[in-house]
Design an enzyme around this catalytic site. Structure first.
Site, short mmCIF file in Angstrom:
data_model
loop_
_atom_site.label_atom_id
_atom_site.label_comp_id
_atom_site.label_asym_id
_atom_site.label_seq_id
_atom_site.Cartn_x
_atom_site.Cartn_y
_atom_site.Cartn_z
N SER A 128 -5.92 -8.36 7.59
CA SER A 128 -4.90 -7.30 7.73
C SER A 128 -4.48 -7.23 9.19
CB SER A 128 -5.46 -5.95 7.28
OG SER A 128 -6.53 -5.54 8.11
N ASP A 160 -8.19 5.13 11.69
CA ASP A 160 -6.83 5.65 11.67
C ASP A 160 -6.70 6.96 10.90
OD1 ASP A 160 -5.66 3.85 13.36
OD2 ASP A 160 -4.96 2.52 11.77
N ASP A 190 0.81 -1.21 0.00
CA ASP A 190 0.00 0.00 0.00
C ASP A 190 0.84 1.26 0.00
OD1 ASP A 190 -1.86 -2.00 0.36
OD2 ASP A 190 -3.05 -0.89 1.82
N ARG A 220 -0.98 5.98 17.14
CA ARG A 220 -1.15 6.96 16.07
C ARG A 220 -0.70 8.37 16.43
NH1 ARG A 220 -0.52 2.67 13.55
NH2 ARG A 220 -2.29 1.74 12.48
#
Length: 405
Positions: free
Chosen positions: A182, A128, A17, A99
């Protein structure tokens, strides 16, 4: 036509990605890309990310790979653990708490290299994107944010692979098939979502688990450990002083062996939908239990109960991405104030997925055996005082009863 961007800092893993995003940014915005890869203890070799970035034309001086493990645990995980934070009563916030640190470091790098923008690889469906961007804007209100998943037309894994092949981006053989699920990992946890996990009635397959051993294979005898706390933070395991990151890593190893910390959760995302995921938080689960145990001795009832009332709000702020908000900082100040005397040692037994408290002691303990004993307390507590206490608390109930009888 995209607005002119001269330089952008990309949160870069080196995977499919973000590799596609790197090339897409170069093509779409005609800009220079600076890559940032954070080592948060995810257990992956980060050298390939550097090689991939160089292969795709990123200047060596614009490739940042930073070891943030100690900062992550000391300045993000531990403050959150002081609050005993659990989102929706269960989730230890392993992805959420990583994050803001990534966002903070991205902004720092952007300022250092004179970048116009920052970019991330989060999709438009998840939490996210919110967490990253709230962090960016809190730390630099003028920064430009590029979220490729909300801009491009590469809507599938097949489209990403096609783009990669057309642009000579290496795609490992094992990445060409459809990923069964994932994952996101750091020193606190591993989360797994999507594909085989999307049906909440279907049991999580064994191959999903990476951080915890199967309960059947776990030891058949309990393992006893101790954790020492100072002002609300863990400082030692089994009497050995450890740094924050080393302490969490030690607990992770212990928890893994005993199958501790698995959570199958259907949660409410901030963006509005429900999602099902499998979280593995071995060390964090042990730590959370131990911290609550030491607080049982050292916190006054009023402070302890107020903390429990504040906790869901605190956890929701972290989950939703408001780490840098004034309200989270206000709550943190109150929580940290409560931890001044949260010192001592907790003894725990680890067994077949369970964490069992077997003892706790503190130099600042509020527990008084003299007051609580069923034996002769030598005047420490006059039981006759309870009569007036009960009558005062019963007064309103008696008045209600008389009225409604």
């Amino acid at each position: 036509m995209a607005d002119k961007i001269n330089r952008v800092v990309l949160a870069f893993s080196g995977g499919l990605d973000t590799s596609v995003i790197l090339k897409w940014l170069q093509q779409t915005y005609g800009c220079e890309v600076v890559t940032f890869t954070a080592d948060l203890g995810q257990g992956e070799e980060l050298g390939p990310a550097r090689h991939k970035a160089q292969l795709m034309g990123v200047k060596p001086e614009h490739i940042f790979i930073d070891d943030l493990r100690e900062e992550f645990v000391a300045d993000y995980v531990f403050p959150m653990m002081r609050a005993n934070a659990l989102y929706e009563g269960l989730y230890l916030l392993g992805t959420s708490i990583a994050r803001p640190l990534i966002a903070k470091r991205q902004i720092e790098i952007a300022h250092a290299v004179g970048a116009d923008a920052v970019s991330h690889g989060a999709t438009g469906k998840g939490n996210d994107q919110v967490r990253f961007e709230l962090g960016y804007y809190a730390l630099d209100p003028t920064i430009r944010v590029i979220a490729p998943w909300r801009e491009w037309d590469l809507g599938s894994r097949t489209a990403l692979i096609d783009f990669a092949e057309k642009n000579q981006i290496p795609v490992p053989t094992d990445k060409r098939g459809e990923s069964p699920f994932s994952t996101d990992a750091n020193l606190l946890h591993t989360s797994s979502e999507g594909k085989v996990l999307e049906d909440p009635w279907t049991e999580v397959p064994d191959y999903v688990f990476s951080r915890t051993d199967d309960l059947v294979a776990a030891p058949d005898t309990p393992e006893e450990i101790t954790i020492d706390f100072s002002q609300g933070d863990g400082v030692a395991v089994n009497g050995e002083a450890l740094s924050p990151a080393a302490l969490l890593a030690r607990l992770n190893a212990l928890g893994k062996r005993h199958g501790i910390g698995r959570l199958d959760l259907v949660e409410n995302r901030f963006v509005g939908m429900k999602s099902r995921g499998m979280y593995e938080t071995p060390g964090g689960t042990i730590y959370h239990a131990a911290h609550r145990a030491i607080e049982q001795l050292t916190l006054d009832r009023g402070a302890a109960h107020l903390k429990d009332e504040l906790m869901p709000r605190y956890a929701e702020l972290v989950y939703n991405g408001f780490w840098f908000s004034p309200e989270r900082e206000m709550l943190q100040a109150a929580i940290d104030h409560s931890q001044a005397k949260v010192d001592g040692t907790v003894r725990l037994k680890l067994y077949k997925g369970g964490v069992h408290i077997s003892g706790r002691k503190s130099p600042h303990s509020l527990y008084s055996e003299r007051h609580v004993t069923f034996e002769d307390d030598a005047g420490a507590y006059d039981q006759r005082d309870a009569e007036g206490f009960i009558k005062l608390n019963a007064l309103r109930l008696r008045l209600l009863g008389q009225r409604d009888r």
